[in-house]
Design an enzyme around this catalytic site. Structure first.
Site, mmCIF file in Angstrom:
data_model
loop_
_atom_site.group_PDB
_atom_site.id
_atom_site.type_symbol
_atom_site.label_atom_id
_atom_site.label_comp_id
_atom_site.label_asym_id
_atom_site.label_seq_id
_atom_site.Cartn_x
_atom_site.Cartn_y
_atom_site.Cartn_z
ATOM 1 N N LYS A 21 -6.750 -10.183 -19.241
ATOM 2 C CA LYS A 21 -7.120 -10.641 -20.594
ATOM 3 C C LYS A 21 -6.898 -12.141 -20.806
ATOM 4 O O LYS A 21 -7.764 -12.829 -21.330
ATOM 5 C CB LYS A 21 -6.287 -9.860 -21.615
ATOM 6 N N ASP B 160 -13.842 -10.109 -25.147
ATOM 7 C CA ASP B 160 -14.392 -9.695 -23.856
ATOM 8 C C ASP B 160 -15.918 -9.691 -23.861
ATOM 9 O O ASP B 160 -16.559 -10.269 -22.980
ATOM 10 C CB ASP B 160 -13.880 -8.301 -23.465
ATOM 11 N N CYS C 72 5.169 -6.342 1.626
ATOM 12 C CA CYS C 72 5.532 -4.924 1.597
ATOM 13 C C CYS C 72 4.909 -4.180 2.787
ATOM 14 O O CYS C 72 5.319 -4.388 3.923
ATOM 15 C CB CYS C 72 5.154 -4.326 0.245
ATOM 16 N N TYR C 73 3.877 -3.380 2.565
ATOM 17 C CA TYR C 73 3.192 -2.729 3.696
ATOM 18 C C TYR C 73 2.766 -3.788 4.720
ATOM 19 O O TYR C 73 2.795 -3.559 5.928
ATOM 20 C CB TYR C 73 1.957 -1.987 3.161
ATOM 21 N N GLU D 225 4.437 -11.210 -6.079
ATOM 22 C CA GLU D 225 3.397 -11.362 -7.101
ATOM 23 C C GLU D 225 3.824 -10.868 -8.482
ATOM 24 O O GLU D 225 3.152 -11.147 -9.469
ATOM 25 C CB GLU D 225 2.110 -10.643 -6.652
ATOM 26 N N GLY E 6 0.847 -1.191 0.000
ATOM 27 C CA GLY E 6 0.000 0.000 0.000
ATOM 28 C C GLY E 6 0.877 1.234 0.000
ATOM 29 O O GLY E 6 2.064 1.157 0.323
ATOM 30 N N HIS F 228 8.022 -7.875 -3.568
ATOM 31 C CA HIS F 228 6.722 -8.248 -4.151
ATOM 32 C C HIS F 228 6.800 -9.617 -4.832
ATOM 33 O O HIS F 228 7.263 -9.701 -5.973
ATOM 34 C CB HIS F 228 6.276 -7.177 -5.149
#
Ligand code: XMP
Length: 516
Positions: A372, A230, A85-86, A174, A58, A172
């Protein structure tokens, strides 16, 4: 006996840029997750019986007086926690560690080195690249925690308390740039929290269908089909949920590629059995575009005409309350991020985003949390034909922005023929990697040529083929020369009015993908 509910991971979002990316990585580990705001009360979190909780990054500092935090009952709940992180800083702050305020911020790649063996990093290399984006750092871990690893500028880059199953990482995991990221998340989910890999895209489909049924009740829904992946996936999901109460409107603008309108309608009606109203509006669009050469003017006129037609058709249907849109997660962040593309308009992108405001329809956006490639995966689960699932991006205003200068039916016909040669040849070449997008552009430029002993004075067609991740930036594709030669020879021989071909070797930026 019914099946047990899937194990749920709750991700608490502290305003991270990467919140949904964490959710996506958890899905990739075949685990179901829900992203909730950081201030969700413990009762609501506990109601989901989470098998683990992840605290996101964050923008704030945990040292600020009114810093966002978690409901402290989390710490005594016995649930495995991973703070990113945060998140690691919150663990340190709440459980009795100390933090040092930022003297400098650290962004980008650095090297993470393991200091001890931990179930969190099992199987990770001793040293690996990680991606950082933070200010404050943990100075002293809370009682019960040990330091798992460090980086040159961050003494406590990972820490954990195996007894309480609470872990934190300053980097991170991710993002793809963190080499051991996938392993760390998987170790946390499967090893530490003992969650089985049972969640599948099929489960997403079932959950969405159930949610759409609950939301829509007995209501009626419409959607605008463009032929793109989509809107196709969104419409098919809604049709699974409510069947005939969904009506799809397909506006044939006359600005589509060769055979496209027919194949889109056939795929939706005959293969997917959707209720499709096809509106033949070629003449209306050509009339609106007569004499217009300015690219923005073309885009605006097409957008307005599209909305006018959609509204006319929607009014013919009774009792419609809902509109389905194929909005994806990147569209959601883009529209929320100040100073992004919205800050500086390059082109008026055409979509149906303006519809609900004028038509008073409620929105359903079943894909709003997906990326996507995940939408493509959902499309495959739903059995959509591969020409729709793998379809390359196509601009809303269609070939009007690829016919430079005035749009007439003759010039559209010329471009369609040239474009079919470009796409057919590139697809037939089975290139690896496959370009992200490729098409022909008809220019008003004329040049002199010689054909069969005679002089020609005819138009130039440009060929564009790009590599890209998301269309935001792009590079020109290094197509093999013999492929370019086949494209060039065929267009000049097969398409009347064309005597010269140019290949576009500009990246984006400075150019854009489309020429208008
Ligand atoms: P540009 O030309 O802006 O294109 O570099 C980036 C990507 O977006 C597509 N594109 C559009 N997509 N509505 C869309 O949905 C539009 O009006 C539009 N204009 C461009 C383009 O094909 C490329 O993939």
């Amino acid at each position: 006996m019914g099946e047990a509910a899937p194990a749920t991971v709750v991700i608490l979002d502290f305003g991270a840029q990467y919140g949904q990316l964490i959710a996506r990585r958890v899905r990739e580990a075949n685990v179901y997750s829900e992203l909730l705001p950081w201030d969700t009360p413990w009762e609501e979190i506990a109601a989901r019986a989470p098998a683990a909780v992840i605290l996101s990054g964050g923008p704030e500092s945990t040292l600020a007086p009114d810093a966002p935090g978690v409901d402290r009952r989390l710490w005594d709940a016995g649930v495995p926690v991973l703070g990113i992180c945060y998140g690691i800083q919150l663990i340190a702050r709440d459980l009795g560690g100390t933090l040092v305020p930022a003297t400098h911020r650290e962004y980008g790649p650095t090297t993470f080195e393991l200091l001890e063996r931990s179930p969190l990093t099992a199987g990770a290399a001793e040293r690996s690249r990680v991606w950082m984006s933070h200010g404050d750092t943990v100075e002293k871990p809370p009682p019960g925690f040990s330091v798992i690893g460090h980086t040159p500028r961050c003494a406590i880059a990972a820490m954990g308390d195996p007894r309480r199953r609470i872990y934190g990482v300053q980097f991170h995991p991710e993002v793809v740039h963190t080499e051991a990221g996938h392993r760390i998340l998987s170790n946390f989910l499967h090893g530490i929290a003992d969650i089985k890999s049972t969640w599948r895209m099929e489960s997403f489909v079932e959950q969405s269908v159930a949610e759409i049924r609950r939301t829509v009740g007995e209501g009626r829904v419409i959607c605008a089909l463009s032929g793109g992946v989509d809107s196709a996936v969104a419409a098919t999901l809604v049709a699974r949920a409510i069947g005939e109460r969904l009506t799809c409107i397909f506006v044939d603008t006359g600005l589509l590629r060769l055979g496209e309108a027919e194949s889109v309608v056939a795929a939706f009606r005959d293969v997917l059995h959707l209720r499709v109203v096809k509106v033949d509006a070629q003449e209306r669009f050509l009339a609106r575009l007569a004499g217009v050469v300015d690219p923005e003017e073309k885009r605006i006129r097409i957008g307005h005409e599209f909305i006018a037609i959609f509204e006319e058709e929607a009014r013919k249907l009774l009792d419609v309350e809902w509109l389905v849109q194929g909005t994806l997660y990147p569209d959601v962040i883009e529209s929320k991020t100040p100073g992004s593309k919205a800050g500086h308009k390059i082109k008026s992108h055409h979509n149906v985003g303006g519809l609900p405001a004028t038509m008073n329809l409620k929105l359903i956006e079943p894909l709003r949390l997906l990326f996507k490639d995940e939408v493509r995966a959902v499309g495959r689960v739903l059995g959509l034909p591969s020409e729709i699932v793998e379809r390359q991006p196509f601009p809303g205003p269609g070939l009007a922005v690829r016919v430079l200068g005035e749009v007439t039916s003759d010039r559209l016909r010329t471009l369609r023929l040239a474009d079919a040669i470009v796409t057919g040849e590139i697809e037939g070449a089975h290139l690896a990697p496959h370009p992200w997008q490729y098409f022909a552009v008809l220019t008003p430029l004329q040049s002199v040529g010689v054909m069969g002993d005679g002089r020609t004075y005819a138009n130039l067609v440009a060929v564009r083929a790009i590599t890209s991740e998301d269309g935001m930036t792009a590079d020109w594709a290094r197509l093999p020369h013999d492929l370019l030669e086949r494209i060039s020879t065929r267009i000049v021989n097969e398409v009347p009015g064309i005597n010269r071909i140019a290949y576009d070797v500009t990246s984006k930026p400075p150019a854009t993908v489309e020429w208008e």
